[in-house]
Design an enzyme around this catalytic site. Structure first.
Site, PDB file in Angstrom:
ATOM      1  N   GLU A  55      11.242   3.828  -1.776  1.00 51.08           N
ATOM      2  CA  GLU A  55       9.886   3.857  -2.110  1.00 51.08           C
ATOM      3  C   GLU A  55       9.265   3.194  -0.777  1.00 51.08           C
ATOM      4  O   GLU A  55       7.975   3.336  -0.610  1.00 51.08           O
ATOM      5  CB  GLU A  55       9.674   3.043  -3.493  1.00 51.08           C
ATOM      6  CG  GLU A  55       8.170   3.230  -3.922  1.00 51.08           C
ATOM      7  CD  GLU A  55       7.138   2.084  -3.193  1.00 51.08           C
ATOM      8  OE1 GLU A  55       6.150   2.312  -3.605  1.00 51.08           O
ATOM      9  OE2 GLU A  55       7.719   0.967  -2.680  1.00 51.08           O
ATOM     10  N   GLU A  56       9.783   2.199  -0.323  1.00 55.99           N
ATOM     11  CA  GLU A  56       9.303   1.238   0.753  1.00 55.99           C
ATOM     12  C   GLU A  56       9.210   2.092   2.211  1.00 55.99           C
ATOM     13  O   GLU A  56       8.864   1.336   3.065  1.00 55.99           O
ATOM     14  CB  GLU A  56      10.186   0.074   0.773  1.00 55.99           C
ATOM     15  CG  GLU A  56      10.018  -0.626  -0.428  1.00 55.99           C
ATOM     16  CD  GLU A  56       8.490  -1.566  -0.559  1.00 55.99           C
ATOM     17  OE1 GLU A  56       7.575  -1.075  -0.035  1.00 55.99           O
ATOM     18  OE2 GLU A  56       8.492  -2.172  -1.642  1.00 55.99           O
ATOM     19  N   HIS A  97       6.400  -8.592  -0.295  1.00 58.76           N
ATOM     20  CA  HIS A  97       6.674  -8.324   0.890  1.00 58.76           C
ATOM     21  C   HIS A  97       6.754  -9.750   2.127  1.00 58.76           C
ATOM     22  O   HIS A  97       6.904  -9.787   3.126  1.00 58.76           O
ATOM     23  CB  HIS A  97       6.144  -7.480   1.909  1.00 58.76           C
ATOM     24  CG  HIS A  97       6.049  -5.905   1.199  1.00 58.76           C
ATOM     25  ND1 HIS A  97       5.558  -4.891   1.813  1.00 58.76           N
ATOM     26  CD2 HIS A  97       6.945  -5.505   0.162  1.00 58.76           C
ATOM     27  CE1 HIS A  97       5.679  -3.734   1.122  1.00 58.76           C
ATOM     28  NE2 HIS A  97       6.315  -4.036   0.081  1.00 58.76           N
ATOM     29  N   ASP A 156      14.258  -0.503  -4.021  1.00 55.76           N
ATOM     30  CA  ASP A 156      14.643  -0.745  -2.772  1.00 55.76           C
ATOM     31  C   ASP A 156      13.591  -1.804  -2.504  1.00 55.76           C
ATOM     32  O   ASP A 156      12.683  -2.011  -3.027  1.00 55.76           O
ATOM     33  CB  ASP A 156      14.345   0.498  -1.722  1.00 55.76           C
ATOM     34  CG  ASP A 156      13.075   0.964  -1.809  1.00 55.76           C
ATOM     35  OD1 ASP A 156      12.693   1.310  -3.128  1.00 55.76           O
ATOM     36  OD2 ASP A 156      12.419   1.567  -0.858  1.00 55.76           O
TER      37      ASP A 156
END
Length: 365
Positions: A137-138, A340, A79
């Protein structure tokens, strides 16, 4: 391998790891929307005789069963954080260095691509390998696909050594810092701001909290030869009712990154000591992980990859493996400072270096 389902994207595992990274990144998989990416990975590996496949939600596990003396777990999340006009991917050159630009290139589909290519091609590694690609995970820890696997199918995570493909500039980073979030509150008494003396201003009463944070000297702690840097910081402040009302409550959101020499309980005790006299509420706590570089497997891996191991300052899922008693390290392409970011991009040579290092180690060459 071409999927029998025309709705599932086709991944070309014969492509280079850099091209495979692009294929994976162009399958949008913001947290909660991983299904298509997982379907594509599963379809690409289906039918390979040397791998057993297990699907759990949008997490996929592929294992060799060669009867080797030791087993290595190699994992990566599929993800990403939300997009911001940074898909589809594109190749670009900056100062003579070639990059793949776009969401997920650093965090962490470059590592996922390397893992996927090696899972397909290494039919007889020197150790048995469990490959894991997982979801969520995020976002909230409670949704984390690796955590879900640990709870529901812990046998799938069993091994002697683990590698997480988080971005590390294709250098080994051992363990990780722990992570604690706390809310520090002060309380006062509401009053009209024209008559402030009949109330008590909770925001003003929070001044000692900021004084303590400004004066705080974070530790640098050596753990098994690696020096971890800690940090205690205000990351948010809330308070105030209206423009003409003395506030009766103020909350300072504090984040503490602590070295893996401290347990979660010790980290909590430290935060409560720093803010003694205030109401302290712990809202999130994740244990750190020691470097995991003393095991012979880890030493052999370090020799194969080359370079010098560094500490991981942020928290990663290596802590989950550490909690299971398994030494674990971070190793993947990409500059963590670009994770990110709107201009997220990975250097192609780092993807190639990561593949080369893992392949040499697993092949015993």
């Amino acid at each position: 391998m071409r999927s029998a389902d025309p709705t599932i994207p086709v991944l070309d595992l014969s492509a280079s790891s850099t091209d495979l990274t692009r294929q994976l990144c162009d399958i949008e998989s913001v947290s909660g929307n991983e299904k298509t990416a997982t379907d594509a990975i599963e379809a690409s590996l289906a039918g390979l005789d040397h791998l057993e496949l297990f699907r759990n939600g949008d997490a996929l596990v592929a294992r060799t069963q060669l009867g080797r003396d030791r087993r290595v777990v190699i994992a990566g999340h599929i993800d990403t954080v939300p997009l911001n006009n940074n898909l589809p991917t594109r190749y670009e050159s900056i100062d003579g260095r070639d990059y793949l630009w776009g969401r997920g290139t650093v965090d962490m589909k470059g590592g996922v691509a390397v893992q996927l290519k090696l899972a397909a091609e290494l039919t007889a590694p020197i150790v048995d390998v469990t490959w894991i690609w997982y979801d969520h995970e995020e976002v909230s820890e409670s949704l984390n696909g690796l955590g879900r696997l640990a709870r529901e199918h812990p046998e799938l995570l069993e091994g002697d050594f683990a590698i997480l493909g988080e971005p590390t500039n294709s250098q080994i980073e051992g363990g990780c810092n722990g992570n604690l979030r706390a809310e520090i509150r002060t309380f006062g008494l509401r009053a009209h701001s024209a008559r402030a003396w009949v109330g008590r201003n909770a925001i003003h009463d929070a001044a000692p909290i900021f004084t303590a944070l400004a004066a705080y000297v974070p530790r640098e702690v050596e753990v098994e030869g690696l020096v971890y840097r800690e940090g205690l910081n205000a990351v948010g402040v809330t308070g105030g009712i209206a423009g003409n009302v003395i506030p009766d409550e103020c909350m300072v959101h504090v984040n503490y990154r602590f070295a893996p020499s401290r347990s979660g309980a010790q980290a909590e005790a430290h935060v409560r000591e720093v803010f003694d006299g205030f109401e302290v509420t712990i809202v999130d706590l994740a244990e750190g992980a020691t470097p995991g570089l003393t095991d012979p497997l880890a030493q052999h891996f370090l020799e194969a990859v080359g370079g010098e191991a560094k500490p991981k300052y942020g928290w990663t899922d290596v802590a989950r493996f550490s909690a299971l008693g398994m030494p674990a390290v971070n190793y993947g392409p990409g500059d963590p400072l670009k994770a990110h970011a709107d201009d997220e991009r990975v250097a192609l040579d780092q993807i190639e270096d990561c593949e080369r290092g893992l392949r040499a180690w697993l092949a015993g060459s």
